[in-house]
Motif scaffolding. Structure first.
Motif, PDB file in Angstrom:
ATOM      1  N   HIS A 266       7.594  30.723  -6.853  1.00  0.00           N
ATOM      2  CA  HIS A 266       9.011  30.705  -6.482  1.00  0.00           C
ATOM      3  C   HIS A 266       9.849  31.546  -7.449  1.00  0.00           C
ATOM      4  O   HIS A 266      10.777  32.234  -7.027  1.00  0.00           O
ATOM      5  N   GLU A 267       9.523  31.497  -8.743  1.00  0.00           N
ATOM      6  CA  GLU A 267      10.277  32.287  -9.716  1.00  0.00           C
ATOM      7  C   GLU A 267      10.083  33.777  -9.470  1.00  0.00           C
ATOM      8  O   GLU A 267      11.034  34.559  -9.556  1.00  0.00           O
ATOM      9  N   LEU A 268       8.860  34.184  -9.157  1.00  0.00           N
ATOM     10  CA  LEU A 268       8.604  35.602  -8.870  1.00  0.00           C
ATOM     11  C   LEU A 268       9.346  36.058  -7.618  1.00  0.00           C
ATOM     12  O   LEU A 268       9.729  37.230  -7.503  1.00  0.00           O
ATOM     13  N   GLU A 269       9.549  35.126  -6.680  1.00  0.00           N
ATOM     14  CA  GLU A 269      10.261  35.473  -5.459  1.00  0.00           C
ATOM     15  C   GLU A 269      11.778  35.379  -5.627  1.00  0.00           C
ATOM     16  O   GLU A 269      12.521  35.623  -4.672  1.00  0.00           O
ATOM     17  N   GLY A 270      12.227  35.003  -6.840  1.00  0.00           N
ATOM     18  CA  GLY A 270      13.655  34.895  -7.095  1.00  0.00           C
ATOM     19  C   GLY A 270      14.271  33.620  -6.566  1.00  0.00           C
ATOM     20  O   GLY A 270      15.499  33.526  -6.436  1.00  0.00           O
ATOM     21  N   LYS A 271      13.426  32.632  -6.270  1.00  0.00           N
ATOM     22  CA  LYS A 271      13.917  31.368  -5.746  1.00  0.00           C
ATOM     23  C   LYS A 271      14.002  30.325  -6.867  1.00  0.00           C
ATOM     24  O   LYS A 271      13.453  30.517  -7.946  1.00  0.00           O
ATOM     25  N   LYS A 272      14.655  29.224  -6.580  1.00  0.00           N
ATOM     26  CA  LYS A 272      14.812  28.155  -7.554  1.00  0.00           C
ATOM     27  C   LYS A 272      13.493  27.415  -7.733  1.00  0.00           C
ATOM     28  O   LYS A 272      12.805  27.117  -6.758  1.00  0.00           O
ATOM     29  N   VAL A 273      13.162  27.125  -8.995  1.00  0.00           N
ATOM     30  CA  VAL A 273      11.930  26.403  -9.302  1.00  0.00           C
ATOM     31  C   VAL A 273      12.224  24.918  -9.369  1.00  0.00           C
ATOM     32  O   VAL A 273      13.179  24.492 -10.035  1.00  0.00           O
ATOM     33  N   HIS A 274      11.405  24.131  -8.680  1.00  0.00           N
ATOM     34  CA  HIS A 274      11.565  22.674  -8.685  1.00  0.00           C
ATOM     35  C   HIS A 274      10.410  22.069  -9.499  1.00  0.00           C
ATOM     36  O   HIS A 274       9.316  21.861  -8.978  1.00  0.00           O
ATOM     37  N   PHE A 275      10.681  21.816 -10.771  1.00  0.00           N
ATOM     38  CA  PHE A 275       9.642  21.204 -11.596  1.00  0.00           C
ATOM     39  C   PHE A 275       9.437  19.737 -11.221  1.00  0.00           C
ATOM     40  O   PHE A 275       8.322  19.231 -11.267  1.00  0.00           O
ATOM     41  N   ILE A 276      10.527  19.049 -10.869  1.00  0.00           N
ATOM     42  CA  ILE A 276      10.409  17.659 -10.412  1.00  0.00           C
ATOM     43  C   ILE A 276      10.415  17.685  -8.890  1.00  0.00           C
ATOM     44  O   ILE A 276      11.428  18.001  -8.259  1.00  0.00           O
ATOM     45  N   ARG A 277       9.277  17.361  -8.295  1.00  0.00           N
ATOM     46  CA  ARG A 277       9.105  17.447  -6.857  1.00  0.00           C
ATOM     47  C   ARG A 277       8.290  16.250  -6.352  1.00  0.00           C
ATOM     48  O   ARG A 277       7.661  15.545  -7.149  1.00  0.00           O
ATOM     49  N   PRO A 278       8.300  16.005  -5.050  1.00  0.00           N
ATOM     50  CA  PRO A 278       7.669  14.785  -4.517  1.00  0.00           C
ATOM     51  C   PRO A 278       6.210  14.608  -4.931  1.00  0.00           C
ATOM     52  O   PRO A 278       5.804  13.497  -5.288  1.00  0.00           O
ATOM     53  N   LYS A 279       5.427  15.684  -4.892  1.00  0.00           N
ATOM     54  CA  LYS A 279       4.012  15.544  -5.241  1.00  0.00           C
ATOM     55  C   LYS A 279       3.855  15.093  -6.689  1.00  0.00           C
ATOM     56  O   LYS A 279       3.041  14.208  -7.003  1.00  0.00           O
ATOM     57  N   LEU A 280       4.631  15.694  -7.581  1.00  0.00           N
ATOM     58  CA  LEU A 280       4.541  15.355  -8.999  1.00  0.00           C
ATOM     59  C   LEU A 280       5.021  13.931  -9.238  1.00  0.00           C
ATOM     60  O   LEU A 280       4.431  13.186 -10.035  1.00  0.00           O
ATOM     61  N   ILE A 281       6.082  13.538  -8.550  1.00  0.00           N
ATOM     62  CA  ILE A 281       6.583  12.166  -8.679  1.00  0.00           C
ATOM     63  C   ILE A 281       5.544  11.174  -8.184  1.00  0.00           C
ATOM     64  O   ILE A 281       5.345  10.099  -8.775  1.00  0.00           O
ATOM     65  N   GLY A 282       4.863  11.529  -7.092  1.00  0.00           N
ATOM     66  CA  GLY A 282       3.821  10.648  -6.552  1.00  0.00           C
ATOM     67  C   GLY A 282       2.692  10.436  -7.541  1.00  0.00           C
ATOM     68  O   GLY A 282       2.244   9.300  -7.763  1.00  0.00           O
ATOM     69  N   TYR A 283       2.210  11.530  -8.145  1.00  0.00           N
ATOM     70  CA  TYR A 283       1.154  11.401  -9.152  1.00  0.00           C
ATOM     71  C   TYR A 283       1.631  10.583 -10.348  1.00  0.00           C
ATOM     72  O   TYR A 283       0.884   9.748 -10.879  1.00  0.00           O
TER      73      TYR A 283
END
Length: 477
Positions: A330-347
C-alpha cells in the motif's frame, strides 16, 4: 459477438499484476544448483541480525547448564517421561499444557508474520543462525566471497587443501558441540559431555549425537538455502498470512527503473534512468541467491541484507536511502497503511485468550495426582471374618520439586477399614506405589457396587492440597 457478451460469458475477470523481470547479463548463465557465495555486508539490519543470532545462540548454549533447587532447570527427560521447566514438572498427564504452548507459539508466529513478514526466518530461525555461523568460518579461513570462489576454481594444492580441511574441521567441531548441547536438553548435560569425551556414552545416545551432528553439518554447511527453499513448510504457507499492509523487504520499482550504470556525477534524469545502478550487490549478499528487484518471492527470508547493501550504494551515489527497504504494498502504491487491521486484531485476540487459558491451567494445576488400579484377578473377596475386601494399588505422583508427605483416606462408604499405610512420603518429581485394601462389613453395603472417593492431602502446617479420585467398591454376589 459483442464485447459485452464476451465479458458476460467469461464471468468476473481477476486483475493480474504484471511484474517486469530483469535479469542482469552476468547472471544469464546462472544455474539453480550453482553454489551461492554470500558477500559480506555491513549495515543496521545486519548488526541487528548478528546481535539477535548471538542472543539465540547464547540462550541455546546456556539453558541446559542452569541449575534450580539442585537439579537441571530445563530437562525433557523422555526416558523418565517427565519434563522439568524450572519449578514446574510436566508428566504425560500434563501434555495439555504443552499442547496449549505449541498452539500459542503457532498463533504468535502467525501474528508476527502478518505484521512483519518472514522475519522469523531472517533473524531467529536456527537454520539461518547456524548457516551464518558457518559462513563466518568460511570468511575467516577462505576469505571474501570472490576469494572463496577463486579458491574453489583452483586445482588442488597445499593452500587449498589446508584451508578446506580447517574449514570442515571447524564445521564438524561446531556441529558436535551443537549436538551435545541439544542432547543436554533430554539427558543431564554434564553426563552427556563427560560420557562423550571419556568414550563411555551408550550406543543409543552416541548414535543420536552423531546423527544430529551430521545433520547440523549438512544443513548449515552444504544444504543451506535448499532447506529454506524446498524443505521448510513455512516458506510455502507464509504467503497466506501476507496482505498489502505486511512489512516486507521490497524494491521500489517506480523509483528504481529504468536501471543502469552511471557515474556519480551524471544526472540520472538526463539519462532517463532510475536510482538503481544495476550493481547486483543485492543479489550477491542474499543468502538464498534471489534478486529482490524481481518482486516479492517466497525464497526471501526478510534478513535485510539487500537493504543494507543498497543503502550503502545509495550513500556512495548521494541518492536517498530506501530504494530497497522494509515497506508495504500500500505504501508503494501511495495509499494509506493500516498497521492495525482486522486480521492482526484477530490474531492478537486469540493470543490473549490462549495466554490467559494457559496461565489459568498452570495456576490451577494440582502438584499431586493419584491413579487407582484395582486388582484384576478378583473384584471382591470375603475374608475369614466374613467382611468384604477390595484390593487396590495407589500410584501417587508428586509433581512438585520438593519431597512431600501425604495423608490418604476414603469417603463414600460406611465404616471402612484401611489396610496399609495412610501417610506416605513421596520424593520430588517421582511416583510412589502403595498396595492397600479396604474391608467393609457386608451389612454396610446397599448393593453390588458402591461409589467411593479416595482423598489425598498434603501434611503441612502452611497449606493443604486436596486431590480426589473416584473409584468403586464391589460386594460379593
Amino acid at each position: 459477438m459483442k464485447s459485452e457478451d464476451k465479458k458476460s460469458s467469461v464471468g468476473i475477470q481477476i486483475p493480474v499484476k504484471n511484474i517486469k523481470i530483469h535479469q542482469p547479463k552476468q547472471d544469464e548463465n546462472y544455474k539453480p544448483r550453482d553454489q551461492i557465495y554470500v558477500r559480506k555486508v555491513k549495515g543496521f539490519f545486519q548488526q541487528f541480525r548478528q546481535k539477535m543470532n548471538f542472543v539465540f545462540l547464547a540462550v541455546f548454549a546456556v539453558l541446559p547448564w542452569l541449575q534450580y533447587n539442585g537439579h537441571q532447570a530445563i530437562l525433557f527427560d523422555i526416558a523418565e517421561q517427565r519434563f522439568t521447566l524450572w519449578g514446574l514438572t510436566l508428566w504425560p498427564q500434563d501434555l495439555t499444557l504443552l499442547a496449549w504452548l505449541f498452539i500459542l507459539s503457532a498463533f504468535l508466529l502467525f501474528f508476527v508474520t502478518t505484521f512483519l513478514g518472514r522475519v522469523w526466518c531472517g533473524y531467529l530461525c536456527p537454520q539461518t543462525v547456524w548457516t551464518f555461523i558457518f559462513i563466518w568460518f568460511e570468511e575467516k579461513i577462505e576469505g571474501t566471497a570472490n576469494q572463496r570462489k577463486a579458491l574453489d576454481n583452483q586445482k588442488l594444492n597445499f593452500n587449498k587443501f589446508w584451508r578446506k580441511a580447517l574449514k570442515h574441521f571447524c564445521w564438524l567441531l561446531f556441529s558436535i558441540i551443537t549436538s551435545l548441547t541439544f542432547a543436554g536438553y533430554f539427558v543431564p548435560v554434564e553426563q552427556v559431555f563427560i560420557d562423550f569425551f571419556t568414550f563411555n556414552m551408550s550406543l543409543g545416545l552416541a548414535a543420536v549425537v552423531w546423527f544430529f551432528a551430521f545433520c547440523t553439518y549438512g544443513n548449515a554447511g552444504w544444504m543451506r538455502e535448499i532447506m529454506c527453499l524446498h524443505m521448510c513448510p513455512y516458506a510455502r504457507f507464509q504467503s497466506a498470512m501476507f496482505d498489502k499492509d505486511t512489512l516486507t523487504v521490497t524494491y521500489d520499482y517506480n523509483r528504481g527503473e529504468n536501471r543502469g550504470p552511471r557515474s556519480r556525477k551524471q544526472d540520472p534524469k538526463k539519462l532517463e534512468l532510475g536510482d538503481c545502478i544495476d550493481c547486483n550487490l543485492c543479489v550477491h549478499v542474499c543468502p538464498t541467491g534471489i534478486d529482490i528487484r524481481n518482486g516479492l518471492q517466497y525464497e526471501c527470508i526478510n534478513c535485510g541484507a539487500c537493504v543494507d547493501a543498497c543503502d550503502g550504494v545509495m550513500d556512495r551515489m548521494n541518492y536517498d536511502r530506501g530504494l530497497i527497504r522494509y515497506t508495504t504494498e500500500h505504501e508503494l502504491e501511495g495509499k494509506k497503511v493500516h498497521f492495525i487491521r482486522p486480521k492482526l486484531i484477530g490474531y492478537a485476540l486469540v493470543l490473549t485468550i490462549m495466554t490467559v487459558l494457559l496461565v489459568m491451567e498452570i495456576v490451577n494445576r494440582k502438584p499431586v495426582s493419584i491413579d487407582i488400579i484395582r486388582d484384576r484377578t478378583e473384584l471382591a473377596k470375603e475374608n475369614f471374618n466374613g467382611e468384604i475386601e477390595n484390593v487396590y494399588t495407589l500410584k501417587i505422583l508428586n509433581k512438585s520439586q520438593t519431597d512431600n508427605r501425604y495423608r490418604l483416606s476414603v469417603k463414600g462408604i460406611n465404616n471402612p477399614v484401611w489396610n496399609g499405610e495412610q501417610e506416605v512420603t513421596v520424593k520430588a518429581a517421582s511416583v510412589f506405589t502403595l498396595p492397600m485394601s479396604l474391608t467393609v462389613d457386608p451389612f454396610e453395603l446397599d448393593g453390588y457396587m458402591t461409589d467411593i472417593t479416595f482423598v489425598i492431602e498434603l501434611v503441612s502446617d502452611e497449606d493443604e492440597v486436596v486431590v480426589e479420585h473416584e473409584s468403586r467398591f464391589f460386594n460379593k454376589r
